[in-house]
Write a protein that holds these residues in place. Structure first.
Motif, mmCIF file in Angstrom:
data_model
loop_
_atom_site.group_PDB
_atom_site.id
_atom_site.type_symbol
_atom_site.label_atom_id
_atom_site.label_comp_id
_atom_site.label_asym_id
_atom_site.label_seq_id
_atom_site.Cartn_x
_atom_site.Cartn_y
_atom_site.Cartn_z
ATOM 1 N N ALA A 124 6.395 16.601 -7.498
ATOM 2 C CA ALA A 124 6.869 15.348 -8.077
ATOM 3 C C ALA A 124 5.675 14.517 -8.538
ATOM 4 O O ALA A 124 4.590 14.575 -7.961
ATOM 5 C CB ALA A 124 7.680 14.561 -7.050
ATOM 6 N N ALA A 125 5.878 13.733 -9.592
ATOM 7 C CA ALA A 125 4.809 12.851 -10.061
ATOM 8 C C ALA A 125 4.495 11.798 -9.013
ATOM 9 O O ALA A 125 3.342 11.425 -8.804
ATOM 10 C CB ALA A 125 5.224 12.186 -11.382
ATOM 11 N N HIS A 126 5.539 11.307 -8.360
ATOM 12 C CA HIS A 126 5.392 10.307 -7.309
ATOM 13 C C HIS A 126 5.891 10.893 -5.998
ATOM 14 O O HIS A 126 6.996 11.433 -5.946
ATOM 15 C CB HIS A 126 6.189 9.044 -7.639
ATOM 16 N N ALA A 127 5.106 10.816 -4.956
ATOM 17 C CA ALA A 127 5.491 11.375 -3.662
ATOM 18 C C ALA A 127 4.483 10.930 -2.619
ATOM 19 O O ALA A 127 3.435 10.362 -2.938
ATOM 20 C CB ALA A 127 5.559 12.899 -3.725
ATOM 21 N N GLY A 152 0.812 -1.217 0.000
ATOM 22 C CA GLY A 152 0.000 0.000 0.000
ATOM 23 C C GLY A 152 0.840 1.259 0.000
ATOM 24 O O GLY A 152 0.517 2.235 -0.693
ATOM 25 N N ILE A 153 1.925 1.259 0.770
ATOM 26 C CA ILE A 153 2.790 2.439 0.828
ATOM 27 C C ILE A 153 3.392 2.719 -0.548
ATOM 28 O O ILE A 153 3.444 3.870 -1.004
ATOM 29 C CB ILE A 153 3.894 2.247 1.885
ATOM 30 N N HIS A 154 3.845 1.668 -1.225
ATOM 31 C CA HIS A 154 4.379 1.864 -2.576
ATOM 32 C C HIS A 154 3.304 2.413 -3.507
ATOM 33 O O HIS A 154 3.539 3.371 -4.265
ATOM 34 C CB HIS A 154 4.918 0.552 -3.123
ATOM 35 N N LEU A 155 2.125 1.825 -3.452
ATOM 36 C CA LEU A 155 1.045 2.252 -4.351
ATOM 37 C C LEU A 155 0.608 3.673 -4.045
ATOM 38 O O LEU A 155 0.234 4.436 -4.952
ATOM 39 C CB LEU A 155 -0.128 1.281 -4.229
ATOM 40 N N ARG A 156 0.663 4.038 -2.780
ATOM 41 C CA ARG A 156 0.355 5.428 -2.415
ATOM 42 C C ARG A 156 1.421 6.363 -2.984
ATOM 43 O O ARG A 156 1.116 7.453 -3.479
ATOM 44 C CB ARG A 156 0.294 5.555 -0.892
ATOM 45 N N THR A 157 2.678 5.955 -2.933
ATOM 46 C CA THR A 157 3.762 6.779 -3.454
ATOM 47 C C THR A 157 3.573 7.063 -4.941
ATOM 48 O O THR A 157 3.774 8.192 -5.399
ATOM 49 C CB THR A 157 5.123 6.102 -3.225
ATOM 50 N N VAL A 158 3.171 6.039 -5.693
ATOM 51 C CA VAL A 158 2.984 6.224 -7.140
ATOM 52 C C VAL A 158 1.571 6.726 -7.448
ATOM 53 O O VAL A 158 1.196 6.850 -8.608
ATOM 54 C CB VAL A 158 3.284 4.927 -7.926
ATOM 55 N N ARG A 159 0.791 7.005 -6.379
ATOM 56 C CA ARG A 159 -0.516 7.636 -6.483
ATOM 57 C C ARG A 159 -1.529 6.792 -7.250
ATOM 58 O O ARG A 159 -2.398 7.300 -7.959
ATOM 59 C CB ARG A 159 -0.385 9.051 -7.072
ATOM 60 N N ASP A 160 -1.433 5.481 -7.082
ATOM 61 C CA ASP A 160 -2.437 4.548 -7.592
ATOM 62 C C ASP A 160 -3.454 4.359 -6.473
ATOM 63 O O ASP A 160 -3.398 3.407 -5.701
ATOM 64 C CB ASP A 160 -1.780 3.213 -7.981
#
Length: 385
Positions: free
Chosen positions: A336-339, A83-91
């Motif tokens: 940033a696109a991902h954050a 979930g943390i990764h997916l939140r970072t890439v804003r999915d």
């Protein structure tokens, strides 16, 4: 023979872990890959995701986190990491699903707070703020005070203590809700850097920067990030109009620039500009840095006065973006696109600040493209020194 092989894999993992901790990422990645080629070793899978995230290889990172989550479907920890990764890439949809799986496996998981940020980023405020109430800090503060936490009941005849929370930008963001409180008296415990900026709200202010925490007299208390939940904030009721004020101060420039956030913030690796991109902005005619070391500002009130005397602020996602927006001054926020931030959308305008214009990376990591668009927009707006 099987036992020897298992020991060999364990030693390979430990070698990779030592290299990882020492910053030798190539070496660490090779070791982890050797391990996971033979077995779904959860720490190795996770650490491969961490390395890929750190190197901007987000698609690969997601594959490793997913493999770890699939290998341990009953592990809330692995679902939360995904979930943390997916939140970072804003999915957002996939992140929400991962966090909800984690919570189904472990209702006490930290995933509730992370899910709150996913919901808030989408403007789903009532549900988001409700999940955010599960943060551990509330229980810690309840022990400290031993008095009731304010839950939104009438405050007539009561003294309310508000304890500052999160960074300067979050505290400024939450300050918009202070006028909605109907307490007989309010005491705010916050950083000294915000005391003069918040003075117009008419609260008592107890400075807490370090050392022994103050214990002001009060009847009920709350954390500052609970303000929107307690006052019943909704997307429809959110206003982006100014709510902080300062007298303008004459400046040597016309454009205030901030290119770096605080290094301690875990989002800083995403939000801060590399040196060359930062230098291009600082070389603009009329540009001045808004770091207190450059302006001589003693606190945010001084910085607010400087901002009020400028035509424009150009900044990364840091406290100055919130300050300029709360003052109603034109502010261009580079994103940033991902954050990990939840405050800013990646398209359109900000619902929190009418005066903010957002410039987001079109390709993750490409700050040069953002700076090019900012410079082109400056030329179109004819803003210079």
């Amino acid at each position: 023979m099987a036992k020897v092989a298992a020991m060999t894999l364990a030693e390979t993992y430990e070698h990779g872990l030592a290299a990882h901790r020492a910053g030798r990422l190539d070496e660490a990645e090779r070791a982890y890959l050797e391990v996971v080629a033979q077995v779904d070793h959860l720490p190795s899978l996770h650490n491969l995701g961490v390395i890929c995230d750190a190197r901007g290889r987000f698609l690969e990172a997601g594959q490793w986190y997913r493999r770890a989550a699939e290998a341990a479907p009953q592990s809330a920890k692995r679902q939360e990491a995904l979930g943390i990764h997916l939140r970072t890439v804003r999915d957002w949809d996939a992140a929400e699903a991962a966090y909800r799986r984690a919570l189904a496996l472990d209702p006490a998981s930290q995933a509730a707070v992370d899910l709150a940020f996913v919901l808030l980023a989408q403007g789903r405020y009532p549900e988001g703020w409700s999940f955010y109430e599960s943060r551990a800090r509330r229980a810690k503060m309840a022990k400290r005070f031993g008095t009731p936490e304010w839950q939104g009941e009438p405050l007539a005849g009561k003294r309310l203590l508000i304890w500052r929370e999160e960074g300067f930008g979050d505290q400024m963001m939450m300050a918009r809700f202070l006028p909605q409180l109907a307490a007989d008296s309010v005491v705010y415990v916050g950083a000294g850097a915000l005391q003069r900026l918040f003075a117009p709200f008419g609260m008592d202010y107890a400075v807490y920067d370090a050392g022994e925490a103050p214990r002001p007299e009060h009847d009920v208390w709350m954390l500052s990030m609970s303000l929107p939940h307690r006052v019943g904030m909704t997307a429809e009721g959110l206003s982006g109009t100014p709510y902080l004020f300062a007298e303008p101060r004459r400046s040597a420039g016309r454009i205030g620039v901030v290119t770096q956030g605080q290094a301690a913030n875990r989002n800083n690796a995403f939000r801060s500009l590399p040196g060359a991109a930062a230098a291009r902005l600082m070389a603009l005619p009329g540009a001045i840095g808004l770091d207190p070391a450059e302006t001589g500002a003693r606190d945010f009130r001084d910085t607010a006065e400087i901002i009020m005397g400028l035509d424009l602020v150009i900044t990364v996602d840091t406290s100055v973006a919130h300050l300029a927006g709360a003052l109603g001054r034109p502010v261009w926020v580079m994103l940033a696109a991902h954050a990990l931030d939840w405050h800013w959308p990646r398209a359109g305008r900000s619902a929190w600040y009418d005066s903010a214009r957002l410039f987001c990376q079109e390709t993750p990591g490409d700050w040069d493209g953002v700076v090019e668009r900012v410079i082109a927009a400056l030329a179109e707006a004819k803003i210079d020194g």
